[in-house]
Write a protein that holds these residues in place. Structure first.
Motif, short mmCIF file in Angstrom:
data_model
loop_
_atom_site.label_atom_id
_atom_site.label_comp_id
_atom_site.label_asym_id
_atom_site.label_seq_id
_atom_site.Cartn_x
_atom_site.Cartn_y
_atom_site.Cartn_z
N TYR A 388 52.65 42.78 39.16
CA TYR A 388 52.60 42.07 37.88
C TYR A 388 52.00 40.67 38.08
O TYR A 388 51.08 40.27 37.37
N THR A 391 48.28 40.82 39.06
CA THR A 391 47.43 41.21 37.92
C THR A 391 47.33 40.06 36.92
O THR A 391 46.25 39.77 36.41
N LEU A 392 48.47 39.40 36.68
CA LEU A 392 48.47 38.28 35.73
C LEU A 392 47.46 37.21 36.16
O LEU A 392 46.71 36.67 35.36
N VAL A 395 44.09 38.46 35.30
CA VAL A 395 43.88 38.49 33.85
C VAL A 395 43.57 37.06 33.36
O VAL A 395 42.63 36.84 32.57
N PHE A 398 40.14 36.21 34.28
CA PHE A 398 39.17 36.90 33.42
C PHE A 398 39.04 36.18 32.09
O PHE A 398 37.94 35.89 31.62
N ILE A 399 40.19 35.84 31.49
CA ILE A 399 40.15 35.16 30.19
C ILE A 399 39.41 33.82 30.33
O ILE A 399 38.50 33.49 29.57
#
Ligand code: HEM
Length: 505
Positions: A388, A391-392, A395, A398-399
């Motif tokens: 988690y 991945t966070l 993420v 990516f944002i």
């Protein structure tokens, strides 16, 4: 058809070959051992390893490749130093010369730049692979901590190199990064409980000035070329020494039919302890694999460097702020957090918590199962939380990297950047502090109490202190998406806000 082995034999028996290599290599067990023992570089390896350590899918070669990239970066970096002068007058133009006037200049620069990105990426994935095969559990806890320090040094090596081209990308990325230092509690002039001024705070120590300028460039150059590589060499030596002392963690797996029946490696090893003693010679089994992996990554980097140029934007201009200014990709996740948290939290407290949390993993995880092979069934909680968090992180990167445009507004990757779009900040409001405190108390209270009752065994194996520490980190991790949802769907900027104390959450 002439066979390859015949060609090899013809070369080895030729006069030229024999004039260089006077003695032929006899493939005997003694010589295989001597190849490792009598070579200053190879003797980093043990003479023999367990066959399980040779499985590529065990380590993915990520630790070795990270080190190989460091060597490649050192060689290409030293070559670049012959042409580069760390002064505001020359730095940018030396980059231009490297691109247009120096033979193989673009190739040297490209390889250095792409290898640096790749190394950051591989080190992160090496950490993940070590985690998933439980290789941080006893006796390797301390080496995991050394690894986290290496991860930090790798980030800093890459970050300090970012400034050196002295283009717009460089100075603004570093401005974003070093402004976070100015927001540190106590030691940052803009942070809470500050005891310093802009002339002597943490940012000033990094830059030798309040702004990114000549003294900052020189400091970053010295850090990048001398201090951080030295620190890396010291810690990586300790890391390798520990890998050698603790042995590779890989263990033999039960035969396929036993695995199909659900026999666990630990049980099988208890019944077949002799399997742990089976070993093969490192020369040529492991060394040849390492050689092939190094060749493959060299080929990839060569191709990458021939096809794509390292970026070089316009000359650095402190008066022209690009909109948006982005930190290097591996720090963009932290920059993204600045939208949701005060700078001292996003830039200082959260990164510190991430590093301390990573270092604490081996000491908090009390489950002894799974060392030396990938095992998810017995480690659902730890694997779940790590996946988690990992991945966070990506993420958020990516944002920040692909979806943030002018004014740090969200734009879909395919949407053109409209500089005049109304800001999404309109309508943002803070929760009333009373309600906010109630919300935080509820979140913390329920977060601490519920798992204790829902997962009684989990609480029992951990004990109260470890449980409390683990839950602080877990609740911290889940607080990030909670804030993202509150801001984007309910327009709530801060849950509690005490501006007098720079405490806005
Ligand atoms: C630039 C940084 C690093 C380099 C060059 C490096 C290199 C290596 C190498 C060559 C190995 C042995 C082979 C392998 O397991 O892949 C290894 C093992 C190990 N590394 Fe790293 N490493 C680095 C960073 C890290 C990080 C960030 C962590 C974790 C936070 C870490 C934790 C470990 C552990 C625990 C082992 C033992 C694994 C085992 O025995 O299976 N390392 N490292």
């Amino acid at each position: 058809m002439v066979k390859l082995t015949e060609i090899a034999r013809a070369i080895r028996t030729s006069k030229i070959w024999k004039s260089i290599f006077r003695h032929t290599y006899q493939d005997t067990p003694r010589n295989r051992a001597l190849m490792i023992l009598s070579n200053v570089f190879l003797h980093l390896h043990p003479v023999k390893v367990r066959p399980a350590s040779l499985r590529f899918r065990y380590t993915w070669g990520l630790g070795g490749l990270s080190f190989y990239l460091f060597l490649l970066l050192t060689v290409s970096g030293v070559l670049l130093m012959f042409y580069y002068r760390p002064t505001v007058e020359h730095a940018y133009w030396d980059m231009k010369d490297l691109r247009f006037a120096v033979s193989f200049g673009p190739f040297m620069r490209n390889i250095h730049r792409w290898a640096a990105h790749l190394m950051v990426f591989l080190v992160m994935f090496h950490m993940a692979s070590v985690f998933y095969r439980s290789a941080y559990k006893p006796p390797r806890e301390y080496n995991w901590v050394v690894g986290v320090i290496l991860l930090l040094i790798t980030f800093l090596l890459s970050f300090t190199g970012y400034l050196l081209p002295w283009d717009q990308l460089a100075i603004w990325a570093v401005t974003v990064g070093t402004n976070m230092a100015a927001n540190a509690p106590i030691l940052g002039s803009e942070g809470p409980f500050s005891i310093v001024t802009p002339d002597n705070d943490a940012r000033f120590i990094l830059l030798g000035s309040k702004l990114v300028g000549q003294s900052g460039l020189l400091r970053f150059y010295v850090l990048h070329c001398v201090l951080l590589p030295l620190a890396f060499i010291i810690f990586v030596s300790v890391h390798f020494w520990r890998v050698r002392k603790d042995e590779f963690s890989a263990v033999p797996l039960p035969p396929a039919e036993e695995r199909r029946k659900g026999v666990r490696p630990e049980e099988w090893l208890k019944k077949n302890p002799q399997a742990l003693q089976e070993k093969v010679f490192t020369w040529p089994n492991l060394v040849s694999r390492e050689f092939v992996a190094a060749l493959a990554i060299t080929a990839i980097l060569t191709l990458w460097s021939v096809l794509a140029h390292a970026p070089l934007e316009g000359l650095a201009d402190p008066n022209k702020t690009p909109n948006p200014s982005k930190a290097p990709w591996y720090f963009v996740g932290l920059q993204e957090l600045l939208v949701y948290f005060d700078p001292w939290l996003a830039g200082v407290v959260l990164p510190t918590m991430i590093l301390v949390g990573l270092m604490a993993i081996p000491y908090l995880d009390s489950n002894p199962l799974g060392v030396g092979y990938y095992n998810f069934r017995d480690r659902k909680f730890s694997v779940g939380m790590f996946t988690y968090g990992f991945t966070l992180w990506f993420v958020l990167i990516f944002i920040g990297y692909y979806m943030r445009g002018p004014g740090w507004e969200i734009f879909m990757p395919w949407e053109p950047w409209d500089h005049f779009r109304p800001t999404s900040q309109i309508g943002l409001h803070n929760m009333p502090n009373g309600l906010g405190l109630l919300f935080l108390a509820g979140y913390g209270g329920l977060g601490l109490i519920l798992p204790k009752f829902l997962f009684k065994d989990f609480y029992k194996t951990m004990g109260p202190i470890k449980y409390l520490i683990v839950m602080v980190f877990v609740l911290g991790m889940f607080f990030v998406p909670a804030k993202i949802i509150l801001r984007n769907f309910f327009k709530i900027k801060y849950i509690v806000s005490f501006p007098d104390f720079s405490f806005n959450l």
